[in-house]
Design a protein around this motif. Structure first.
Motif, PDB file in Angstrom:
ATOM      1  N   LEU A 138       0.838  -1.196   0.000  1.00 32.08           N
ATOM      2  CA  LEU A 138       0.000   0.000   0.000  1.00 32.08           C
ATOM      3  C   LEU A 138       0.874   1.247   0.000  1.00 32.08           C
ATOM      4  CD1 LEU A 138      -2.834  -0.936   2.539  1.00 32.08           C
ATOM      5  CD2 LEU A 138      -2.782  -1.211   0.049  1.00 32.08           C
ATOM      6  N   ALA A 139       0.375   2.289  -0.619  1.00 31.94           N
ATOM      7  CA  ALA A 139       1.121   3.553  -0.688  1.00 31.94           C
ATOM      8  C   ALA A 139       0.118   4.701  -0.678  1.00 31.94           C
ATOM      9  CB  ALA A 139       1.983   3.596  -1.957  1.00 31.94           C
ATOM     10  N   GLY A 140       0.625   5.926  -0.632  1.00 31.15           N
ATOM     11  CA  GLY A 140      -0.209   7.115  -0.741  1.00 31.15           C
ATOM     12  C   GLY A 140      -1.234   7.229   0.370  1.00 31.15           C
ATOM     13  N   GLY A 141      -2.462   7.575  -0.034  1.00 29.95           N
ATOM     14  CA  GLY A 141      -3.514   7.815   0.944  1.00 29.95           C
ATOM     15  C   GLY A 141      -3.904   6.587   1.735  1.00 29.95           C
ATOM     16  N   PHE A 142      -3.894   5.413   1.087  1.00 33.84           N
ATOM     17  CA  PHE A 142      -4.240   4.192   1.809  1.00 33.84           C
ATOM     18  C   PHE A 142      -3.191   3.866   2.873  1.00 33.84           C
ATOM     19  CE2 PHE A 142      -6.912   3.191  -2.002  1.00 33.84           C
ATOM     20  CZ  PHE A 142      -8.117   3.105  -1.326  1.00 33.84           C
ATOM     21  N   ALA A 143      -1.927   4.108   2.557  1.00 31.01           N
ATOM     22  CA  ALA A 143      -0.870   3.902   3.555  1.00 31.01           C
ATOM     23  C   ALA A 143      -1.068   4.849   4.736  1.00 31.01           C
ATOM     24  CB  ALA A 143       0.502   4.110   2.923  1.00 31.01           C
ATOM     25  N   SER A 144      -1.445   6.088   4.458  1.00 30.90           N
ATOM     26  CA  SER A 144      -1.695   7.065   5.527  1.00 30.90           C
ATOM     27  C   SER A 144      -2.880   6.640   6.386  1.00 30.90           C
ATOM     28  CB  SER A 144      -1.961   8.454   4.929  1.00 30.90           C
ATOM     29  OG  SER A 144      -0.835   8.911   4.210  1.00 30.90           O
ATOM     30  N   ASP A 160     -11.065 -11.087   6.496  1.00 29.17           N
ATOM     31  CA  ASP A 160     -10.284 -12.055   5.712  1.00 29.17           C
ATOM     32  C   ASP A 160      -8.782 -11.901   5.901  1.00 29.17           C
ATOM     33  OD1 ASP A 160     -10.181 -14.328   4.160  1.00 29.17           O
ATOM     34  OD2 ASP A 160     -10.057 -13.226   2.281  1.00 29.17           O
ATOM     35  N   VAL A 161      -8.224 -10.726   5.556  1.00 29.52           N
ATOM     36  CA  VAL A 161      -6.782 -10.471   5.663  1.00 29.52           C
ATOM     37  C   VAL A 161      -6.592  -9.022   6.121  1.00 29.52           C
ATOM     38  CG1 VAL A 161      -4.584 -10.373   4.408  1.00 29.52           C
ATOM     39  CG2 VAL A 161      -6.292 -12.073   3.765  1.00 29.52           C
ATOM     40  N   PRO A 162      -5.712  -8.745   7.084  1.00 32.02           N
ATOM     41  CA  PRO A 162      -5.434  -7.344   7.415  1.00 32.02           C
ATOM     42  C   PRO A 162      -4.980  -6.591   6.166  1.00 32.02           C
ATOM     43  CG  PRO A 162      -4.510  -8.785   9.082  1.00 32.02           C
ATOM     44  CD  PRO A 162      -4.971  -9.675   7.961  1.00 32.02           C
ATOM     45  N   SER A 163      -5.573  -5.449   5.915  1.00 29.87           N
ATOM     46  CA  SER A 163      -5.263  -4.707   4.690  1.00 29.87           C
ATOM     47  C   SER A 163      -3.782  -4.375   4.607  1.00 29.87           C
ATOM     48  CB  SER A 163      -6.089  -3.418   4.637  1.00 29.87           C
ATOM     49  OG  SER A 163      -7.447  -3.717   4.464  1.00 29.87           O
ATOM     50  N   GLY A 164      -3.199  -4.661   3.447  1.00 26.20           N
ATOM     51  CA  GLY A 164      -1.774  -4.436   3.235  1.00 26.20           C
ATOM     52  C   GLY A 164      -0.949  -5.703   3.319  1.00 26.20           C
ATOM     53  N   LEU A 165      -1.483  -6.720   3.996  1.00 24.86           N
ATOM     54  CA  LEU A 165      -0.770  -7.994   4.107  1.00 24.86           C
ATOM     55  C   LEU A 165      -1.113  -8.861   2.909  1.00 24.86           C
ATOM     56  CD1 LEU A 165       1.045  -9.779   6.027  1.00 24.86           C
ATOM     57  CD2 LEU A 165      -1.108 -10.812   6.799  1.00 24.86           C
ATOM     58  N   MET A 166      -0.089  -9.386   2.248  1.00 28.93           N
ATOM     59  CA  MET A 166      -0.324 -10.288   1.129  1.00 28.93           C
ATOM     60  C   MET A 166      -0.390 -11.725   1.633  1.00 28.93           C
ATOM     61  SD  MET A 166       1.851  -8.310  -1.824  1.00 28.93           S
ATOM     62  CE  MET A 166       2.816  -7.231  -0.783  1.00 28.93           C
ATOM     63  N   THR A 167      -1.106 -12.550   0.906  1.00 29.84           N
ATOM     64  CA  THR A 167      -1.413 -13.879   1.440  1.00 29.84           C
ATOM     65  C   THR A 167      -0.222 -14.836   1.424  1.00 29.84           C
ATOM     66  OG1 THR A 167      -2.273 -14.503  -0.730  1.00 29.84           O
ATOM     67  CG2 THR A 167      -3.862 -13.765   0.907  1.00 29.84           C
ATOM     68  N   GLU A 168       0.798 -14.533   0.598  1.00 35.66           N
ATOM     69  CA  GLU A 168       1.965 -15.406   0.564  1.00 35.66           C
ATOM     70  C   GLU A 168       3.248 -14.624   0.875  1.00 35.66           C
ATOM     71  OE1 GLU A 168      -1.269 -16.797  -1.547  1.00 35.66           O
ATOM     72  OE2 GLU A 168       0.134 -15.745  -2.860  1.00 35.66           O
ATOM     73  N   ALA A 176       5.038  -1.058   7.868  1.00 34.20           N
ATOM     74  CA  ALA A 176       4.364   0.079   8.502  1.00 34.20           C
ATOM     75  C   ALA A 176       3.036   0.383   7.821  1.00 34.20           C
ATOM     76  CB  ALA A 176       5.259   1.311   8.473  1.00 34.20           C
ATOM     77  N   ASN A 177       2.846  -0.114   6.595  1.00 33.77           N
ATOM     78  CA  ASN A 177       1.640   0.163   5.820  1.00 33.77           C
ATOM     79  C   ASN A 177       0.677  -1.024   5.811  1.00 33.77           C
ATOM     80  OD1 ASN A 177       2.933   2.549   5.306  1.00 33.77           O
ATOM     81  ND2 ASN A 177       3.420   2.090   3.166  1.00 33.77           N
ATOM     82  N   ILE A 178       0.731  -1.832   6.850  1.00 31.66           N
ATOM     83  CA  ILE A 178      -0.173  -2.975   6.999  1.00 31.66           C
ATOM     84  C   ILE A 178      -0.999  -2.776   8.263  1.00 31.66           C
ATOM     85  CG2 ILE A 178      -0.361  -5.479   7.219  1.00 31.66           C
ATOM     86  CD1 ILE A 178       2.431  -5.705   5.983  1.00 31.66           C
ATOM     87  N   VAL A 179      -2.291  -2.962   8.168  1.00 36.30           N
ATOM     88  CA  VAL A 179      -3.162  -2.841   9.341  1.00 36.30           C
ATOM     89  C   VAL A 179      -2.762  -3.871  10.396  1.00 36.30           C
ATOM     90  CG1 VAL A 179      -5.521  -3.213  10.185  1.00 36.30           C
ATOM     91  CG2 VAL A 179      -5.143  -1.866   8.122  1.00 36.30           C
ATOM     92  N   ARG A 180      -2.638  -3.420  11.628  1.00 36.29           N
ATOM     93  CA  ARG A 180      -2.386  -4.327  12.754  1.00 36.29           C
ATOM     94  C   ARG A 180      -3.721  -4.612  13.433  1.00 36.29           C
ATOM     95  NH1 ARG A 180       1.963  -0.808  13.707  1.00 36.29           N
ATOM     96  NH2 ARG A 180       0.924   0.032  15.554  1.00 36.29           N
ATOM     97  N   GLU A 198       6.546 -13.446  12.188  1.00 36.57           N
ATOM     98  CA  GLU A 198       6.588 -11.988  12.146  1.00 36.57           C
ATOM     99  C   GLU A 198       5.227 -11.371  11.836  1.00 36.57           C
ATOM    100  OE1 GLU A 198       8.156 -13.343   8.027  1.00 36.57           O
ATOM    101  OE2 GLU A 198       8.307 -13.993  10.118  1.00 36.57           O
ATOM    102  N   ASN A 199       4.282 -12.193  11.363  1.00 41.50           N
ATOM    103  CA  ASN A 199       2.957 -11.669  11.041  1.00 41.50           C
ATOM    104  C   ASN A 199       1.948 -11.829  12.168  1.00 41.50           C
ATOM    105  OD1 ASN A 199       3.848 -10.937   8.485  1.00 41.50           O
ATOM    106  ND2 ASN A 199       3.281 -12.899   7.587  1.00 41.50           N
ATOM    107  N   GLN A 200       2.366 -12.453  13.271  1.00 37.45           N
ATOM    108  CA  GLN A 200       1.445 -12.660  14.375  1.00 37.45           C
ATOM    109  C   GLN A 200       0.921 -11.339  14.932  1.00 37.45           C
ATOM    110  OE1 GLN A 200      -0.096 -15.381  15.683  1.00 37.45           O
ATOM    111  NE2 GLN A 200      -1.183 -13.810  16.824  1.00 37.45           N
ATOM    112  N   LYS A 201       1.801 -10.330  15.045  1.00 34.24           N
ATOM    113  CA  LYS A 201       1.387  -9.029  15.572  1.00 34.24           C
ATOM    114  C   LYS A 201       0.438  -8.315  14.616  1.00 34.24           C
ATOM    115  CE  LYS A 201       5.540  -8.241  18.336  1.00 34.24           C
ATOM    116  NZ  LYS A 201       6.739  -7.376  18.547  1.00 34.24           N
ATOM    117  N   ILE A 202       0.436  -8.736  13.362  1.00 35.16           N
ATOM    118  CA  ILE A 202      -0.437  -8.110  12.364  1.00 35.16           C
ATOM    119  C   ILE A 202      -1.830  -8.731  12.384  1.00 35.16           C
ATOM    120  CG2 ILE A 202      -0.808  -7.869   9.864  1.00 35.16           C
ATOM    121  CD1 ILE A 202       2.249  -7.582   9.617  1.00 35.16           C
ATOM    122  N   ILE A 203      -1.908 -10.054  12.455  1.00 28.87           N
ATOM    123  CA  ILE A 203      -3.217 -10.706  12.375  1.00 28.87           C
ATOM    124  C   ILE A 203      -3.932 -10.748  13.719  1.00 28.87           C
ATOM    125  CG2 ILE A 203      -2.554 -12.095  10.390  1.00 28.87           C
ATOM    126  CD1 ILE A 203      -2.260 -14.496  12.233  1.00 28.87           C
ATOM    127  N   GLY A 204      -3.201 -10.613  14.838  1.00 31.24           N
ATOM    128  CA  GLY A 204      -3.826 -10.676  16.148  1.00 31.24           C
ATOM    129  C   GLY A 204      -4.432 -12.044  16.401  1.00 31.24           C
TER     130      GLY A 204
END
Length: 505
Positions: A138-144, A160-168, A176-180, A198-204
């Motif tokens: 993600l970049a620009g306004g969505f990253a903000s 389904d997936v935290p926004s910004g995180l890719m499935t693979e 920093a641009n991935i929803v936690r 490393e993705n555990q803190k992202i998916i909760g």
């Protein structure tokens, strides 16, 4: 349970729509209802809700969820981001439904400037910006916006997936641009990236929601990745004959324990016995003799000529399986004895711990390893073995998979979701185990378990899968009684009988 790529998820959706049959918008409605059921079980109706919806189908899900929650008297403010003026067909349908829903407190379609709402503690943010189809950071306004969400004290649930995180592959992602998320409500199956530390803190906290995608479709779609399930293993269990004697149960050899590390040999040997081996011989330095004789009276001792380290390979022709490496030390003489032992052994071999570290110091020896060999490294041991450092778990897993194919080996990369990489390129993740097992000696127990299973007659793939699962299950049973903080490796050994009993009943 198979793990599907983002492309395969779309294929499975399409298969379900064609063969159920069900329309795309009705399948979205079904998924949204499952999400709403999960949300209403966790959070009360007096909790203010802010929904952020993107322009794709993940945004369509989010808008449907906003409507359904509002109809259940939640106070919902929904924001649809349509910056490029292009919504997916189903997202557009749910936009119209949201506009027509008088129960929604507020609906805003963002097409240019965005004045974000105040996000406070006690509020629920529903993240439906981007789902499993995302293929770039993600970049620009969505990253903000993502950073704004992450800095807020509100509770965040991702669809389904935290926004910004890719499935693979997130190797080149901008973290920093991935929803936690505090909670991720994923649809039908876990995603590959969810299995990486490393993705555990992202998916909760992860909840998997069954949206009744086609079982036939799941069977028809081939995937190299899967997660072990109990049912997979019950079919593979070898039953002990009523007329069995110890000679039928296998003869195992454990080569382990330099002076000062006799405990590693004890743990591996006990685990080997507890995994059904009829007879276990321990090859260890002379000074460990009394410790092993007292700790494991059932074992046969093969004492090395040296006082403190393994120095000489032994005749392994009578053994059905060999486990080598736990606590072995890194003497150069031990390294030479190790490769000599490997060359002279015809039985299946498990290499762990210092056995791997010695191979890492002589990487040319990797080409001499027999096909079908089993290696059980943790991430740092594998990096030493590969002579490389990896920026994330996906990159490391790909390297393990490549090595397993190249060497025609079985490599278990240990971790919360231990990954068995097989010679044919398939990867099986373990589903048992817990954080209490992050303790010295846990890997030595796994070596003993797999060696015992090989001696019992299991083929390497089954020994690895059953070994991972039972090892983790024993840890899970132990944690129920004694908790995670106080768990030690010998507790895992003590609970192996219960683990096997559970599977065999």
């Amino acid at each position: 349970m198979k793990i599907f790529t983002s492309a395969q998820i779309r294929e499975l959706d399409k298969y379900t729509m064609e063969h159920e049959p069900v329309s795309s918008i009705d399948l979205m409605e079904r998924a949204s209802m499952a999400i709403v059921r999960a949300i209403t079980k966790m959070w009360p109706a007096d909790m203010p809700v802010v929904v952020f919806a993107g322009p794709g189908n993940n945004g369509g899900d989010a808008l449907a969820v906003a409507r359904m929650l509002a109809e259940q008297r939640y106070q919902v403010d929904a924001f649809l981001f349509n910056i490029n003026g292009k919504l997916s067909e189903d997202c557009n349908v749910n936009k119209q439904r949201a506009i027509g829903c008088k129960a929604i407190k507020g609906f805003t379609e963002v097409v240019d400037e965005f004045d974000p709402p105040v996000l406070e503690k006690g509020m629920l943010v529903i993240d439906g910006l981007f789902g499993s189809g995302l293929n770039k950071p993600l970049a620009g306004g969505f990253a903000s916006l993502v950073k704004y969400i992450n800095q807020s004290p509100a509770t965040v649930v991702s669809i389904d997936v935290p926004s910004g995180l890719m499935t693979e592959d997130n190797t080149y992602n901008v973290r920093a641009n991935i929803v936690r998320a505090d909670v991720t409500l994923t649809l039908q199956n876990k995603k590959l990236s969810f299995l990486f530390a490393e993705n555990q803190k992202i998916i909760g906290r992860l909840k998997i929601l069954d949206i009744r995608l086609s079982k036939e479709g799941m069977s028809a779609i081939s995937s190299p990745f899967s997660i072990l399930e109990e049912s997979d293993l019950r079919l593979r269990l070898l039953r002990r004959s009523e007329f069995a004697h110890k000679g039928d149960m296998g003869n195992a050899l454990i080569v382990a324990g330099c002076y000062g590390m006799a405990g590693a040999a004890v743990l591996a040997t006990k685990a080997c016995f507890r995994s059904g081996a009829g007879k276990v011989t321990v090859c260890t330095p002379r000074r460990n003799n009394d410790i092993l004789q007292i700790s494991v009276p059932e074992a046969v001792m093969c004492i090395d000529k040296e006082e403190t380290y393994f120095s000489e390979a032994i005749d392994a022709s009578s053994f059905d399986a060999v486990g080598i490496g736990p606590g072995l030390g890194r003497q150069e003489a031990s390294a030479i004895a190790l490769i000599t032992q490997i060359r002279r052994t015809q039985a299946p071999i498990v290499i762990d711990a210092d056995g791997l570290n010695m191979l890492a110091s002589h990487r040319a020896w990797l080409q001499q390893l027999p096909k079908g060999i089993i290696m059980t490294p943790h991430p740092r041991e594998f990096e030493r073995l590969a002579g490389n450092h990896y920026s994330d778990s996906y990159e490391r897993l790909c390297s393990v998979r490549d090595m397993a194919e190249r060497l025609q080996a079985y490599i278990i990369l240990k971790g919360h979701y231990s990954a068995l990489c097989m010679p044919d390129g398939k990867v099986v993740f373990n589903s048992t185990g817990n954080a209490g097992m992050a303790t010295a000696g846990s890997g030595d127990v796994l070596t003993g378990v797999i060696t015992g299973l090989l001696a019992r007659g299991y083929k390497p793939s089954d020994a690895c899968m059953l070994g991972m699962y039972v090892h983790g299950l024993a840890g899970d049973l132990a944690v129920k009684d004694i908790g995670a903080e106080s768990l030690v490796a010998s507790d895992i050994v003590r609970y192996l009988p219960q683990a096997f009993k559970y599977l065999c009943d």
